[in-house]
Design a protein around this motif. Structure first.
Motif, PDB file in Angstrom:
ATOM      1  N   UNK A  66       0.829  -1.211   0.000  1.00 10.07           N
ATOM      2  CA  UNK A  66       0.000   0.000   0.000  1.00 10.07           C
ATOM      3  C   UNK A  66       0.862   1.258   0.000  1.00 10.07           C
ATOM      4  N   UNK A  67       2.022   1.187   0.643  1.00  8.45           N
ATOM      5  CA  UNK A  67       2.894   2.358   0.673  1.00  8.45           C
ATOM      6  C   UNK A  67       3.279   2.773  -0.741  1.00  8.45           C
ATOM      7  N   UNK A  68       3.510   1.787  -1.601  1.00 14.78           N
ATOM      8  CA  UNK A  68       3.862   2.102  -2.993  1.00 14.78           C
ATOM      9  C   UNK A  68       2.663   2.731  -3.715  1.00 14.78           C
ATOM     10  N   UNK A  69       1.491   2.155  -3.461  1.00 11.17           N
ATOM     11  CA  UNK A  69       0.292   2.716  -4.105  1.00 11.17           C
ATOM     12  C   UNK A  69       0.046   4.145  -3.631  1.00 11.17           C
ATOM     13  N   UNK A  70       0.199   4.343  -2.324  1.00 14.66           N
ATOM     14  CA  UNK A  70      -0.002   5.702  -1.781  1.00 14.66           C
ATOM     15  C   UNK A  70       0.965   6.681  -2.423  1.00 14.66           C
ATOM     16  N   UNK A  71       2.216   6.242  -2.563  1.00 17.01           N
ATOM     17  CA  UNK A  71       3.229   7.122  -3.141  1.00 17.01           C
ATOM     18  C   UNK A  71       2.854   7.486  -4.565  1.00 17.01           C
ATOM     19  N   UNK A  97       0.239   9.935  -4.609  1.00  9.75           N
ATOM     20  CA  UNK A  97       0.721  11.259  -4.223  1.00  9.75           C
ATOM     21  C   UNK A  97       1.747  11.788  -5.215  1.00  9.75           C
ATOM     22  N   UNK A  98       2.076  10.980  -6.223  1.00 12.44           N
ATOM     23  CA  UNK A  98       3.051  11.415  -7.222  1.00 12.44           C
ATOM     24  C   UNK A  98       4.457  11.519  -6.676  1.00 12.44           C
ATOM     25  N   UNK A  99       4.798  10.664  -5.729  1.00  7.81           N
ATOM     26  CA  UNK A  99       6.136  10.711  -5.132  1.00  7.81           C
ATOM     27  C   UNK A  99       6.846   9.383  -5.339  1.00  7.81           C
ATOM     28  N   UNK A 106      -6.869 -12.151  -6.394  1.00 10.43           N
ATOM     29  CA  UNK A 106      -6.767 -11.352  -5.165  1.00 10.43           C
ATOM     30  C   UNK A 106      -5.605 -10.373  -5.146  1.00 10.43           C
ATOM     31  N   UNK A 107      -4.551 -10.647  -5.868  1.00 11.55           N
ATOM     32  CA  UNK A 107      -3.362  -9.811  -5.702  1.00 11.55           C
ATOM     33  C   UNK A 107      -2.873  -9.157  -6.981  1.00 11.55           C
ATOM     34  N   UNK A 108      -2.695  -9.923  -8.033  1.00  8.00           N
ATOM     35  CA  UNK A 108      -2.129  -9.368  -9.261  1.00  8.00           C
ATOM     36  C   UNK A 108      -0.668  -9.019  -9.077  1.00  8.00           C
ATOM     37  N   UNK A 109      -0.175  -8.120  -9.950  1.00  9.60           N
ATOM     38  CA  UNK A 109       1.213  -7.671  -9.860  1.00  9.60           C
ATOM     39  C   UNK A 109       1.252  -6.436  -8.979  1.00  9.60           C
ATOM     40  N   UNK A 110       2.138  -6.471  -7.963  1.00  7.48           N
ATOM     41  CA  UNK A 110       2.199  -5.324  -7.042  1.00  7.48           C
ATOM     42  C   UNK A 110       3.629  -4.854  -6.900  1.00  7.48           C
ATOM     43  N   UNK A 111       3.761  -3.635  -6.390  1.00  7.09           N
ATOM     44  CA  UNK A 111       5.084  -3.126  -6.033  1.00  7.09           C
ATOM     45  C   UNK A 111       5.199  -3.149  -4.512  1.00  7.09           C
ATOM     46  N   UNK A 137      17.085   2.815   7.111  1.00  5.70           N
ATOM     47  CA  UNK A 137      17.211   1.733   6.129  1.00  5.70           C
ATOM     48  C   UNK A 137      17.140   2.246   4.693  1.00  5.70           C
ATOM     49  N   UNK A 138      17.720   1.476   3.796  1.00  7.06           N
ATOM     50  CA  UNK A 138      17.514   1.709   2.366  1.00  7.06           C
ATOM     51  C   UNK A 138      16.070   1.337   2.044  1.00  7.06           C
ATOM     52  N   UNK A 139      15.485   2.057   1.112  1.00  5.27           N
ATOM     53  CA  UNK A 139      14.085   1.765   0.750  1.00  5.27           C
ATOM     54  C   UNK A 139      14.064   1.396  -0.716  1.00  5.27           C
ATOM     55  N   UNK A 140      13.776   0.139  -0.982  1.00  4.79           N
ATOM     56  CA  UNK A 140      13.908  -0.392  -2.335  1.00  4.79           C
ATOM     57  C   UNK A 140      12.565  -0.955  -2.785  1.00  4.79           C
ATOM     58  N   UNK A 141      12.152  -0.576  -3.995  1.00  8.44           N
ATOM     59  CA  UNK A 141      10.906  -1.121  -4.532  1.00  8.44           C
ATOM     60  C   UNK A 141      11.202  -2.402  -5.318  1.00  8.44           C
TER      61      UNK A 141
END
Lengths: 1238, 457
Positions: free
Chosen positions: A677-682, A685-687, A848-853, A887-891
């Motif tokens: 969800x953090x990736x979706x939120x970003x 928000x265009x970030x 239920x999930x599909x492809x996610x980041x 921490x490093x934040x990696x998608x």
């Protein structure tokens, strides 16, 4: 037969009558009678012999081994007759190690020899099982919700329903079901958890991959593709010697056991080799015939003491005091009174001893501060790349020099070729005294060996010693050398230095002397002196062939890192590290996945996505089982009296929170929100996701999960356990697991921390959660506590029913598992089980999930530039910068619908990015091309054309192809790369084998020797025995530390705060002072209070074999507690009486084994006594009598939590808090002898 | 002289780590059957300890082996064959279940099949004899590693024979392990005890066996064997015992217990002996002479007269060659470091033992001397942590001199080889002090320390 020969009858048997009868008989029946009538010689009559010939006959013999728990890696012959496994015996066909050494054959032990009992035993898990309470709920839910994920959600999201099945955990009621049903439920739980809470709420536990790489890797690969969390085991088991990363910058690297043979002097210190390294022990017994002197250090009369020339019996946990005193003797006699050239030369070239440390002013005195680095020198020098990671020493004239080989040289392009140990002619003085006259100064050093002042018990027994060191001014700072600080720390005085020094070896008033250690250990000072002298003299005489074999007896303590550093100081100051027959030999839970690069690539699923979620097991369980709520250990209770107060008001739990926030240690779940969800939120928000996280943390809308582990959003939801028995063996604080993680009955007796002693950085919820876990799935071939408490039990194939690979550090071979029979009943290999689970998961993921980041928060990683995140180890409050101060934040992209396809095919990243192990990147293009032909390629689908990994054998081929240890081409490739970094010639170490490549067939035919590879620090070149750090010492390759040398001194702020910058003696934790526990050695009424130790058992390997009928018949048939006759007498206990042992953490019921082998005041309950066999109900708790870990719990040591600084940087199973358990005390009482089982 | 061949074993107790792998691999291969649950053809005892079955060495009680009567004849201690025949239906000198142990299993099924209940399921012990619940109070190896020493150690028959007091004190603790199989005696009391003629000693290799077809289950062999290494299969009603793995020996494989011994302490090989002199040797008057008497029965396979006699007596050439290469002959006759177990039973046992040497240096150093100095090392052998008197009661009918001599040779080997190992120096004086040459010491070292597979068997 010679009937003609007759002599006079002289000697005879029996009486005259019998004689005449026999004499008569010779005329009545065939056969010849001897002259003395003693023997009758008959022909034939041997038809009855056929019985045993028949018994011996068999159809085939299959090579296999045992895949977990033990690090022996012994190759076995498994005998099969009529499709039934009959028995096993050891293989004896190891490649020879030369004419002048004993061989490895026959490796094995009684536990391994009893393994086939499990195949057909009544404790074998033959079918899938589910607990009836859950089955009823699920089947009902399924009627209502046809979709399995919806059905699962309807149960776990309903608190009433969830509680109802969780309360039943561990109370029987397992019923047979089908693979289809259990896989459906497991997959649904995974999918639901990923969707609702995040993939990092799924955890997997499986230890010791070296002993069955595919079985371990198949599950790990599945979890890593999901984005789940793999828990570390080495630190969790407290087998990781934290001193190893601290001193060597290496996880653990040790000699193979055949190298014990080369030692001239062997100390076995807390390591009972005949029991814990049974197949290797003969090298010790045989080396004695070569004149090796053998010393054992053990509080009880152990099996190996039988072989010892000397037995040293210190009080448990006081070993560091003995080692310090030995160091005191060696430093005095070989560095001050006399100067032993070999030792001095070794310290100059291979240790941080000559490096400069600045002294700091603190509270009106001087204390040792930070390493002086190039950044402190003239502007030109300071402008070098990473100058703050280039420590400095002086040349013989006293001018500062920045030598090659430090961390600062490791990664900078401009320093290529300078990461080496070549001092380029500089001969640095060890002591500033060597530069002639100079100044001196008093430094203040901590000590922890004092009794607390009355009324000051809370502050502990710490104090300060003042000792002098020679100093000079360099770059405006007052500096001394690490060596000078060592002499001060060890109390070795020199003429003219200020401070308080001992008057001699017999001065017990100040730390370091033999007399001082005697007060703490009870070891006579003359014995300590003698052993120190002999150890050092042998090292001098033999060129470094003095060895200390160390193990769990000294490594399972809270302060084991300090104990081990005092040991390593001994092997280092005598120049023994990196020498065949010398140095440290740590054997507890250590393992060596020889083909590490190939294994890692597969298990981490690094061919599909990076980084994996790997985390520190101890902290995970500490939070998940709510042991943190009972802890409240104030961190400043551990602090040095010379500290800065950094830990004031902090508990050790707060230290964990800080470590995670700073990115030092990993922690999953990481945030209080689903990382998908953090990736979706970003995106919304265009970030960039990383920026979104930083902003949300800054504005307080997002928190680290570690700050609130009792928030349902932060619970681990699903746990997979295979090849392991957490709940019957390794789970320290077992009863807390049952209560909080599982939500069932438990015998926890402690109360939770009061308001004043709770962690300040964590949220306290008044109601402690019970039953955090929604689903516990365990795959095993036998019933353990873990299967008994699981919701779903999967029937696993045994080690004699699959293909796999085994290696170890005890020997230099790789060998194979092969199926003697197909998995019987409905059992499946771990590989097949995870393949099926992946398939089910993928199917449900489509809807239920599909492809996610997925946003992965990765800690600052060892062997990368991350290790330079914290210059000088200065811990400061700085703005959040991912990869530096957090921490490093990696998608990572998660293609959930194709997860199964990915699981069984090689992904593109191995080729595109290469495979990096310990800073060397391997490029396997050639291997991939060959694997495509060997394994074949995927025929169709999204990954058509990729290497097939759809069978365990194919995975074995991949692992062997992808490592330098089994593939000479990659070994040479890696060394060429290392040649560039170091400017040293290295590739020749492997060139003799450049064309060699081990296949699975090769290692099935015979165990095969590995190839020297930069994946490890030793060398097999030319057929020599492996010893750690041979490449460093002989070819000037740096250690992976700050200076590139072995470290006596650690200048991180937290090490300073703990008073552990230098090797030091810290006594066992005073549980009475810290937690109000009983005082060992005292008695009250009919109870005795004792130290409670859990050494490794002779009749089991961890919990395995403890339920094996052969092992039980050869021992006492169930859990026992060994105690001294004195302690037994105090409470009226006789041998084999039923007793109960209890403390804050729980209760254990066992029988007493009373022996004079045991010292008074200490009891042993051998590790790991599961509750499954002959454990009655406890009088105290009214519940089943517990396991050995029912009396322990997790205690975090802050020094294990440091990260982001040189060798104190995290890597998986390399650094992390240990699940230590040796400091516990317990109370023993005789119980009612009429025991009840139900 | 009549030459026969005997397959024999030497176990180097100085290397035994007490792991019991031998017991388990033997059990799995041979006695993992009903009726044989309590049977361990191979077992490992912690000494001091009571052994298995309990106190078997107490022949006053069990009456095993032979005794020499006043006229110099050997007689079964438990009585003549006629006497045995007379009480064939009630043999009082049999160890009972308490002396072995009551074999058990667990109701493991409960772990899988326990219904929902209040408590965590458990597998409780069940007797394999009665099928009932039981409290386990004795096992095949109850006093392992000095377990329960306060309760039972003083029942060790050896301790009771010793003049020296051995107390169960922490500071004076000692132990060593004694792995045992059938002795395949030259003068087997079990064979002599059998009323059915079902027991025999194979002519070609001396292995002592029970003919499973002929055995009538009288159990006189159990009483007759002083080592209690014949067992009664209570399912088949027949006696069974260690077969020295003849199905393996016959095809050139070592016994299971030898090959799987991870301490690498077992040696197997053929020796030639003069069968005509066995009875004479077993009947020497002084028990202290039994060791030399038995050694004198063993023939030198390099002696041309022996070779000739062997050929005459039908010993094949390759057997003679095997006897010449045998590690057994070297250890017993040349290095003289191996000793028989309880020669005073007069059965001429053929599984011999190198006594354990540990720890010597401890005692020496404790007295302020240099623990590595060969001279002081020798002086200390009578101050071993393991009392030499204990070893003598096991191996030499109480005569400490042969034990002392064997231990001195081991100590000398360590001392001599330390010089080679650390300084590349060969001090022949050390070898001479124990009546050997340096070269002999190095040969013995290769056999005992490097001990390659081909050298052991």
């Amino acid at each position: 037969m010679t009937p003609g020969i007759r002599t006079d009858v002289t000697p005879s048997t029996d009486g005259a009558l019998a004689e005449s009868l026999v004499g008569l008989g010779r005329y009545l029946r065939p056969g010849a009678v001897s002259a003395d009538l003693r023997s009758v010689f008959l022909q034939g009559g041997r038809a009855g012999d056929a019985f045993y010939r028949d018994r011996w006959s068999h159809d085939k013999v299959v090579r296999s081994t045992h895949g977990v728990n033990c690090t022996g890696s012994c190759s076995w012959k498994v005998y099969v007759k009529d499709g039934i496994i009959t028995w096993e015996a050891q293989q004896t066909d190891y490649p020879s190690i030369g004419p002048d050494s004993p061989e490895y054959e026959p490796r094995g032990c009684p536990r391994g020899a009893a393994f086939s009992w499990y195949t057909y035993s009544p404790t074998r898990v033959r079918y899938p099982y589910i607990r009836d309470a859950l089955a009823r709920l699920y089947r009902a839910a399924k009627a209502e919700h046809p979709d399995p994920v919806d059905a699962w959600a309807s149960i776990v999201e309903d608190p009433e329903k969830a509680r109802s099945y969780k309360r039943q955990r561990g109370k029987g009621g397992l019923i047979r079901t089908t693979w289809d049903e259990v896989l459906e439920i497991a997959a649904a739980a995974h999918v639901h958890t990923v969707k609702e809470y995040g993939p990092d709420r799924i955890a997997g536990f499986s230890p010791i991959p070296a002993m069955s790489m595919v079985s371990h890797g198949a599950g790990s690969r599945f979890l890593n593709l999901v984005g789940g969390t793999m828990l570390s085991f080495y630190d969790w088991y407290a087998d990781l010697p934290v001193a190893s990363p601290q001193v060597f910058g290496d996880q653990t690297d040790v000699p193979e056991s055949a190298d014990w043979w080369n030692a001239g002097y062997l100390i076995m210190w807390g390591s009972n080799v005949p029991v814990t390294r049974t197949p290797d022990a003969h090298f010790m017994t045989e080396a004695r015939y070569r004149g090796q002197k053998v010393v054992t250090v053990s509080p009880d009369y152990t099996d190996n003491t039988k072989f010892a020339d000397e037995w040293v019996a210190p009080h448990p946990g006081t070993d560091a005091a003995l080692a310090l005193a030995m160091g005191h003797v060696i430093l005095r006699e070989h560095f001050v009174q006399k100067r032993t050239a070999r030792f001095e030369d070794y310290l100059r070239r291979f240790t941080d001893a000559p490096y400069l440390v600045a002294l700091e002013e603190r509270d009106g005195g001087l204390v040792p501060g930070k390493f002086l680095t190039a950044s402190d020198l003239d502007p030109e020098t300071a402008a070098q790349a990473r100058a703050d990671f280039k420590p400095v020493l002086l040349d013989a004239e006293g001018s500062p020099v920045v030598p090659n080989g430090s961390l600062g040289h490791r990664f900078a392009a401009e320093d290529e070729g300078r990461w080496n140990l070549d001092l380029e002619g500089v001969e640095p003085p060890l002591s500033l005294r060597d530069l002639g006259s100079g100044d001196s100064a008093e430094v203040r050093l901590p000590r922890f060996d004092l009794d607390p002042e009355p009324g000051q018990e809370h502050a502990g027994g710490s104090g300060v010693v003042v000792r002098g060191v020679p100093v000079r001014t360099v770059a405006g700072k007052t500096v001394t050398t690490v060596f000078d600080l060592m002499l001060a720390q060890y109390g070795v005085g020199r003429e003219g230095l200020p401070g308080v020094w001992p008057t001699g070896y017999d001065d017990e008033s100040t730390p370091g002397t033999p007399a001082w250690q005697e007060m703490h250990t009870s070891v006579p000072a003359p014995q300590a002196i003698r052993i120190a002298r002999e150890f050092a003299d042998n090292a001098d005489r033999s060129g470094g062939r003095s060895m200390i074999l160390m193990g769990a007896g000294t490594n399972h303590w809270f302060h084991s890192d300090t104990i081990y550093r005092t040991f390593l100081a001994l092997t280092t100051m005598t120049g023994c590290q990196g020498v065949n027959g010398g140095g440290w030999a740590h054997y507890v839970g250590q393992e060596k996945v020889r083909p590490i690069t190939g294994y890692q690539q597969y298990a981490a699923a690094a061919d599909w996505g990076r980084p994996p979620r790997h985390t520190i097991g101890t902290a995970f369980f500490y939070l998940a089982t709510d042991q943190w709520r009972y802890d409240g250990l104030p961190a400043d209770q551990l602090s040095s009296p010379l500290g800065t107060g950094r830990f004031a008001d902090q508990t050790t739990a707060d230290c964990l929170v800080e470590s995670v926030q700073r990115g030092w240690m990993p922690s999953y779940p990481t945030f209080d929100r689903n990382p998908l969800d953090l990736c979706d939120e970003a995106e919304a928000a265009g970030k960039e996701p990383a920026q979104h996280v930083v902003d949300s943390l800054d504005d307080g809308s997002l928190h680290f999960a570690v700050e609130d582990p009792d928030d349902p959003a932060n619970f681990p939801r699903v746990m997979l356990i295979w090849r392991a028995n957490v709940l019957g063996s390794s789970g320290k604080g077992n009863e807390y697991f049952l209560k909080h993680l599982l939500g069932t009955d438990a015998s926890v007796r402690a109360s939770q921390a009061g308001p004043g002693s709770r962690p300040r950085s964590m949220t306290w919820r008044d109601q402690a959660p019970e039953g955090k876990l929604d689903l516990l799935v365990t795959a095993d071939f036998r019933m353990t506590s873990t299967t008994l408490f699981s919701d779903i039990v999967l029937p696993a194939a045994t080690w004699y029913e699959k293909h796999d690979l085994s290696s170890t550090d005890m020997h230099p071979f790789i060998h194979a598992f092969n199926p003697a029979i197909a998995p019987p009943w409905q059992t499946k290999t771990d590989f097949d089980t995870f393949g099926l689970l992946a398939e089910q998961f993928s199917r449900m993921a489509r809807t239920h999930l599909g492809v996610r980041r997925d946003l992965v928060a990765a800690p600052l990683q060892h062997d990368t530039p991350d290790a330079m995140a914290t210059p000088h180890g200065r811990v400061q409050d700085l703005p959040r910068t991912p990869g530096v101060t957090m921490p490093k934040l990696v998608v990572v992209e998660r293609d959930y619908p194709n997860l199964h396809e990915r699981w069984k095919a090689l992904g593109p990243l191995a080729e595109r990015l290469g495979m990096t192990t310990k800073g060397i990147t391997y490029h396997p293009e050639v291997e991939i091309a060959r694997l495509k032909r060997e394994n074949g390629v995927v025929a169709s689908g999204p990954y058509a054309g990729s290497v097939r990994l759809d069978s365990d054998r194919r995975v074995c081929e991949l692992i062997l192809a992808f490592s330098g240890t089994s593939n000479g081409r990659l070994a040479v490739q890696g060394f060429r790369q290392l040649e560039k970094h170091t400017g040293q010639e290295l590739a020749f170490l492997a060139e003799e084998h450049e064309g060699a490549h081990l296949s699975f067939q090769d290692v099935s035919v015979q165990p095969r020797s590995v190839i020297t590879s930069p994946e490890w620090s030793g060398s097999e070149h030319g057929g020599r025995r492996y010893t750690a750090f041979a490449i460093n010492v002989e070819h000037l390759k740096p250690w992976h530390t700050l200076t590139g040398r072995q470290h006596f001194y650690l200048d991180h702020d937290w090490m300073d705060e703990l008073g552990e910058a230098l090797p030091i003696y810290r006594p066992p934790l005073d549980m009475h002072r810290l937690f109000g526990d009983v005082v060992p050695g005292t008695t009250s009424a009919a109870e005795v209070h004792v130290r409670y130790l859990t050494p490794h058992s002779k009749w089991s390997i961890h919990s395995e074999y403890q339920d094996n009928l052969f092992m039980l018949s050869l021992s006492r048939g169930g859990p026992t507690i060994w105690m001294s006759p004195q302690d037994a007498a105090k409470i009226g206990v006789r041998d084999n009486d039923w007793i109960e042992s209890y403390n804050r953490n729980g209760v254990v019921v066992a029988r007493a084994n009373v022996s004079h082998r045991m010292p008074e005041g200490t009891v042993y309950m051998y590790h790991a006594k599961d509750r499954t066999v002959d454990v009655p109900l406890s009088e105290i708790s009214g519940q089943r009598g517990g396991i050995h870990n029912s009396l322990t719990r997790i205690l975090l040591k802050p020094s294990h939590l440091i990260g982001g600084y040189a060798q104190l940087s995290w890597a998986f199973n390399y650094l992390g808090p240990t699940g230590n358990q040796r400091d516990e005390v317990t109370t023993i009482r005789r119980r009612n002898q009429e025991v009840q089982y139900r | 002289m009549k030459v026969m061949a005997q397959m024999s074993m030497v176990m180097n107790l100085d290397k035994c780590i007490g792991c019991h792998t031998c017991s388990v691999t033997c059990k799995q291969a041979w006695t993992n059957r009903t009726g044989m649950e309590y049977v361990w053809f191979n077992n490992v005892e912690t000494r001091p300890g009571v052994g298995y079955p309990r106190g078997y060495q107490d022949q006053e009680k069990w009456g095993g082996g032979w005794v020499r009567d006043k006229r110099g004849r050997l007689r079964l201690r438990s009585g003549s064959r006629l006497a045995k025949l007379a009480r064939i239906f009630s043999n009082p000198k049999l160890p009972g279940m308490d002396d072995y142990y009551e074999p058990w299993t667990y109701d493991y099924d409960m772990l899988v099949n326990a219904p929902s209940g209040q408590h965590t399921p458990v597998a409780r012990p069940k007797s394999l004899i009665t099928g009932k619940d039981m409290k386990i109070s004795w096992s095949a190896n109850w006093d392992d590693d000095l377990g329960g020493s306060v309760e039972t150690m003083q029942q060790d028959p050896i301790l009771r024979k010793m003049s020296e007091e051995v107390s169960a004190e922490f500071e004076k603790a000692f132990m060593f392990y004694l792995p045992r199989i059938c002795e395949h005696c030259l003068n087997p009391a079990c064979v002599a005890s059998c009323p059915s003629g079902a027991m025999y000693k194979r002519a070609e290799d001396g292995i002592v066996l029970v003919d499973q077809d002929a055995c009538r289950g009288w159990r006189m062999c159990v009483s007759g064997c002083p080592y209690k290494k014949v067992y009664f299969n209570h399912k088949t009603g027949k006696a069974e015992k260690c077969t020295l793995c003849y199905p393996r020996i016959e095809v050139g494989l070592p016994t299971v217990c030898s090959e799987t011994c991870v301490g690498r302490l077992r040696y197997l090989g053929l020796v030639l002996y003069d069968v005509d002199r066995v009875a004479e040797a077993a009947a020497v008057e002084d028990e202290h002479d039994l060791l030399d008497a038995q050694r004198s029965v063993i023939l030198d396979p390099h002696d041309p007269a022996v070779i000739e006699a062997a050929r005459r007596d039908g010993i094949p050439e390759d057997w003679i060659a095997s006897a010449q290469q045998s590690p057994i002959h070297r250890l017993i006759q040349e290095y003289r470091v191996a000793l028989p177990l309880h020669p005073e039973y007069r059965t001429m046992p053929m599984v011999w033992y190198i006594p354990p040497l540990s720890p010597v240096v401890d005692v020496v150093s404790g007295s302020g001397n240099d623990g590595e100095d060969a001279r002081t090392l020798f002086a200390a052998i009578d101050k071993l942590r393991i009392p030499i008197g204990y070893l003598a009661e096991l191996f030499t009918a109480g005569d400490v001199r042969p034990v002392d001599a064997a231990l001195r040779r081991l100590a000398a080997m360590r001392s001599y080889m330390r010089g080679v190992n650390l300084d590349d120096e060969r001090d022949d004086r050390i070898a001479e002090a124990v009546g050997m040459t340096g070269a002999e010491i190095e040969e013995m070292y290769r056999l005992l320390a490097i001990a390659k597979y081909e050298e052991r068997y």
